[in-house]
Design a protein around this motif. Structure first.
Motif, PDB file in Angstrom:
ATOM      1  N   ALA A 103       1.193   4.728 -23.858  1.00 40.51           N
ATOM      2  CA  ALA A 103       0.625   4.244 -25.121  1.00 40.51           C
ATOM      3  C   ALA A 103       1.466   4.711 -26.306  1.00 40.51           C
ATOM      4  N   ALA A 104       1.943   5.940 -26.261  1.00 45.82           N
ATOM      5  CA  ALA A 104       2.766   6.460 -27.355  1.00 45.82           C
ATOM      6  C   ALA A 104       4.082   5.696 -27.477  1.00 45.82           C
ATOM      7  N   LEU A 105       4.675   5.344 -26.347  1.00 44.15           N
ATOM      8  CA  LEU A 105       5.896   4.546 -26.378  1.00 44.15           C
ATOM      9  C   LEU A 105       5.641   3.171 -26.985  1.00 44.15           C
ATOM     10  N   GLN A 106       4.554   2.545 -26.557  1.00 42.90           N
ATOM     11  CA  GLN A 106       4.230   1.214 -27.071  1.00 42.90           C
ATOM     12  C   GLN A 106       3.945   1.257 -28.573  1.00 42.90           C
ATOM     13  N   ALA A 107       3.361   2.374 -29.031  1.00 42.74           N
ATOM     14  CA  ALA A 107       3.066   2.523 -30.463  1.00 42.74           C
ATOM     15  C   ALA A 107       4.263   3.063 -31.246  1.00 42.74           C
ATOM     16  N   ARG A 108       5.385   3.266 -30.577  1.00 41.26           N
ATOM     17  CA  ARG A 108       6.618   3.763 -31.197  1.00 41.26           C
ATOM     18  C   ARG A 108       6.416   5.155 -31.795  1.00 41.26           C
ATOM     19  N   GLU A 109       5.671   5.984 -31.078  1.00 41.53           N
ATOM     20  CA  GLU A 109       5.351   7.327 -31.559  1.00 41.53           C
ATOM     21  C   GLU A 109       6.199   8.410 -30.892  1.00 41.53           C
ATOM     22  N   ILE A 110       7.056   8.035 -29.963  1.00 41.66           N
ATOM     23  CA  ILE A 110       7.959   8.998 -29.343  1.00 41.66           C
ATOM     24  C   ILE A 110       9.333   8.827 -29.979  1.00 41.66           C
ATOM     25  N   ARG A 111       9.821   9.906 -30.535  1.00 44.50           N
ATOM     26  CA  ARG A 111      11.123   9.860 -31.221  1.00 44.50           C
ATOM     27  C   ARG A 111      12.231  10.091 -30.198  1.00 44.50           C
ATOM     28  N   ARG A 112      13.180   9.171 -30.153  1.00 45.65           N
ATOM     29  CA  ARG A 112      14.305   9.271 -29.222  1.00 45.65           C
ATOM     30  C   ARG A 112      15.601   9.142 -30.016  1.00 45.65           C
ATOM     31  N   GLU A 113      16.379  10.210 -30.007  1.00 38.53           N
ATOM     32  CA  GLU A 113      17.640  10.207 -30.730  1.00 38.53           C
ATOM     33  C   GLU A 113      18.806  10.332 -29.757  1.00 38.53           C
ATOM     34  N   TYR A 114      19.858   9.605 -30.059  1.00 37.78           N
ATOM     35  CA  TYR A 114      21.051   9.553 -29.219  1.00 37.78           C
ATOM     36  C   TYR A 114      22.275   9.871 -30.079  1.00 37.78           C
ATOM     37  N   GLU A 115      23.388  10.106 -29.391  1.00 37.98           N
ATOM     38  CA  GLU A 115      24.669  10.088 -30.078  1.00 37.98           C
ATOM     39  C   GLU A 115      25.604   9.206 -29.270  1.00 37.98           C
ATOM     40  N   ALA A 116      26.465   8.497 -29.990  1.00 42.00           N
ATOM     41  CA  ALA A 116      27.371   7.549 -29.348  1.00 42.00           C
ATOM     42  C   ALA A 116      28.731   7.623 -30.020  1.00 42.00           C
ATOM     43  N   LEU A 117      29.772   7.542 -29.218  1.00 44.64           N
ATOM     44  CA  LEU A 117      31.131   7.434 -29.745  1.00 44.64           C
ATOM     45  C   LEU A 117      31.527   5.974 -29.689  1.00 44.64           C
ATOM     46  N   VAL A 118      31.807   5.382 -30.854  1.00 42.10           N
ATOM     47  CA  VAL A 118      32.073   3.947 -30.911  1.00 42.10           C
ATOM     48  C   VAL A 118      33.476   3.680 -31.440  1.00 42.10           C
ATOM     49  N   GLN A 119      33.951   2.485 -31.134  1.00 39.05           N
ATOM     50  CA  GLN A 119      35.237   2.049 -31.657  1.00 39.05           C
ATOM     51  C   GLN A 119      35.102   1.639 -33.122  1.00 39.05           C
ATOM     52  N   GLY A 120      36.123   1.954 -33.905  1.00 38.09           N
ATOM     53  CA  GLY A 120      36.144   1.549 -35.297  1.00 38.09           C
ATOM     54  C   GLY A 120      35.684   2.654 -36.231  1.00 38.09           C
ATOM     55  N   GLU A 121      36.051   2.531 -37.483  1.00 40.65           N
ATOM     56  CA  GLU A 121      35.707   3.523 -38.506  1.00 40.65           C
ATOM     57  C   GLU A 121      34.603   2.959 -39.395  1.00 40.65           C
ATOM     58  N   LEU A 122      33.367   3.325 -39.118  1.00 41.73           N
ATOM     59  CA  LEU A 122      32.242   2.857 -39.921  1.00 41.73           C
ATOM     60  C   LEU A 122      32.170   3.623 -41.228  1.00 41.73           C
ATOM     61  N   ILE A 123      31.675   2.958 -42.251  1.00 43.88           N
ATOM     62  CA  ILE A 123      31.595   3.555 -43.574  1.00 43.88           C
ATOM     63  C   ILE A 123      30.260   4.241 -43.816  1.00 43.88           C
ATOM     64  N   SER A 124      29.178   3.629 -43.354  1.00 37.89           N
ATOM     65  CA  SER A 124      27.851   4.173 -43.626  1.00 37.89           C
ATOM     66  C   SER A 124      26.881   3.776 -42.523  1.00 37.89           C
ATOM     67  N   GLY A 125      25.718   4.399 -42.535  1.00 41.27           N
ATOM     68  CA  GLY A 125      24.682   4.066 -41.585  1.00 41.27           C
ATOM     69  C   GLY A 125      23.935   2.808 -41.993  1.00 41.27           C
ATOM     70  N   ALA A 126      23.070   2.335 -41.081  1.00 44.41           N
ATOM     71  CA  ALA A 126      22.303   1.118 -41.352  1.00 44.41           C
ATOM     72  C   ALA A 126      21.227   0.977 -40.282  1.00 44.41           C
ATOM     73  N   THR A 127      20.423  -0.058 -40.417  1.00 44.46           N
ATOM     74  CA  THR A 127      19.429  -0.432 -39.415  1.00 44.46           C
ATOM     75  C   THR A 127      19.806  -1.793 -38.853  1.00 44.46           C
ATOM     76  N   ILE A 128      19.803  -1.897 -37.543  1.00 48.48           N
ATOM     77  CA  ILE A 128      20.041  -3.177 -36.867  1.00 48.48           C
ATOM     78  C   ILE A 128      18.686  -3.696 -36.395  1.00 48.48           C
ATOM     79  N   ASP A 129      18.276  -4.831 -36.926  1.00 48.65           N
ATOM     80  CA  ASP A 129      16.995  -5.446 -36.565  1.00 48.65           C
ATOM     81  C   ASP A 129      17.292  -6.848 -36.054  1.00 48.65           C
ATOM     82  N   LEU A 130      17.666  -6.939 -34.783  1.00 46.35           N
ATOM     83  CA  LEU A 130      18.065  -8.205 -34.172  1.00 46.35           C
ATOM     84  C   LEU A 130      17.441  -8.318 -32.788  1.00 46.35           C
ATOM     85  N   PRO A 131      16.856  -9.457 -32.449  1.00 42.31           N
ATOM     86  CA  PRO A 131      16.175  -9.600 -31.156  1.00 42.31           C
ATOM     87  C   PRO A 131      17.156  -9.602 -29.990  1.00 42.31           C
TER      88      PRO A 131
END
Length: 329
Positions: free
Chosen positions: A168-196
């Motif tokens: 139920a907590a997962l479905q309600a988005r109440e469990i915080r899950r943080e990751y770290e990732a090494l990606v290609q390219g030099e990003l300038i700033s953070g953002a939110t990706i909201d894409l289906p």
């Protein structure tokens, strides 16, 4: 009556006709009656992902009313057979365990639960050995997954009450899950990706950002450390779709280093040979689930756990820092 299309060996194509007593009922309720091998929540997910046709038309609203006699076609995933699953004494890193839950630091390379072509040697087999009480729980208490080659923290329920709470907590988005990732390219700033995200239209092994029929997917990221040609990102999941972080970052054209499905060719021209060889030698996606935070199912108290990235990612960071203009920042 439900029929199966035997020619589809990846997914199951199921057919059914809405009975007379289904007239005017909700689509998901009728599907739960006709496709009884699947839970209602699983069927709702199928519907929202565009995997159900009613009289040849895709319908994605679970609340849609159906008519008697309508023909249903469902593209469903095969149900894994968990009967006779054997406990195995496999080493696992138990970060925390109490009466209700366990937190595991899963290494890269360990599959979470059995599937097609792999019946043992999984985290689920290991849990059945180390926590025998999980034999009475769905998937031995596993309530969320990490890809085989993603490392990091997972929470596992150890009794039915805790299982219901965590789901139920997962479905309600109440469990915080943080990751770290090494990606290609030099990003300038953070953002939110909201894409289906949904199944790739041509490759069933892959997921993709899709315009129609996908499930909502939200990923937040911020800059963790900048390097030459690469960036370490701190990533937080709001939803938990299959391959979500990998798909979203690849869609931005900043794929995760080492990702065999979504990574594409590695762009590291001009870097010292030692660094190029290390980057090219990364045989799994450089993605680590480093933090979990949740309300404990028994006390309600907020608890959290943190584990740093494993040695293969740390080695890449060290080499990248050595060759970054300002040592990484």
């Amino acid at each position: 009556m439900t029929a199966v299309d035997p020619d589809d060996d990846t997914d199951l194509v199921l057919y059914a006709r809405v009975p007379d007593d289904g007239e005017g009922k909700r689509l998901d309720a009728v599907c739960a009656q006709l496709f009884a091998d699947y839970s209602r929540s699983r069927l709702q997910a199928f519907i929202e992902a565009g995997r159900l046709q009613v009289d040849g038309e895709v319908v994605t609203r679970c609340r849609s009313a159906v008519r008697a006699g309508a023909q249903l076609r469902l593209l469903a995933e095969e149900i894994e057979q968990e009967l006779r699953l054997e406990p195995q004494d496999l080493p696992i890193d138990v970060v925390h365990a109490d009466r209700d839950l366990a937190v595991i630091d899963k290494p890269a390379g360990l599959t979470v639960h059995p599937g097609a072509g792999q019946r043992d040697g999984t985290l689920q087999n290991a849990l059945l050995h180390h926590f025998p009480q999980t034999a009475t729980l769905p998937r031995a208490g596993i309530v969320h997954r990490l890809d085989k080659d993603t490392s990091g923290l997972m929470v596992v329920a150890l009794n039915l009450k805790a299982h219901a709470h965590l789901v139920a907590a997962l479905q309600a988005r109440e469990i915080r899950r943080e990751y770290e990732a090494l990606v290609q390219g030099e990003l300038i700033s953070g953002a939110t990706i909201d894409l289906p995200i949904g199944r790739h239209p041509r490759d069933r092994l892959r997921m993709a950002v899709v315009e129609h029929g996908g499930r909502d997917a939200v990923t937040h990221y911020r800059i963790g450390e900048r390097f030459t040609l690469f960036t370490r990102l701190d990533v937080r999941l709001e939803t938990g779709r299959t391959h979500q972080i990998r798909v979203h970052l690849a869609h931005l054209r900043h794929p995760i280093v080492g990702d065999p499905l979504y990574g594409g060719p590695l762009r590291c021209g001009g870097l010292p040979i030692e660094l190029r060889e290390a980057l090219q030698g990364m045989r799994r996606q450089a993605l680590h689930a480093r933090e979990l935070a949740l309300a404990h199912p028994r006390s309600g108290e907020q608890v959290s756990w943190h584990r740093p990235a494993p040695a293969d990612m740390q080695r890449l960071y060290a080499l990248l820092r050595r060759h970054a203009p300002h040592g990484g920042q």
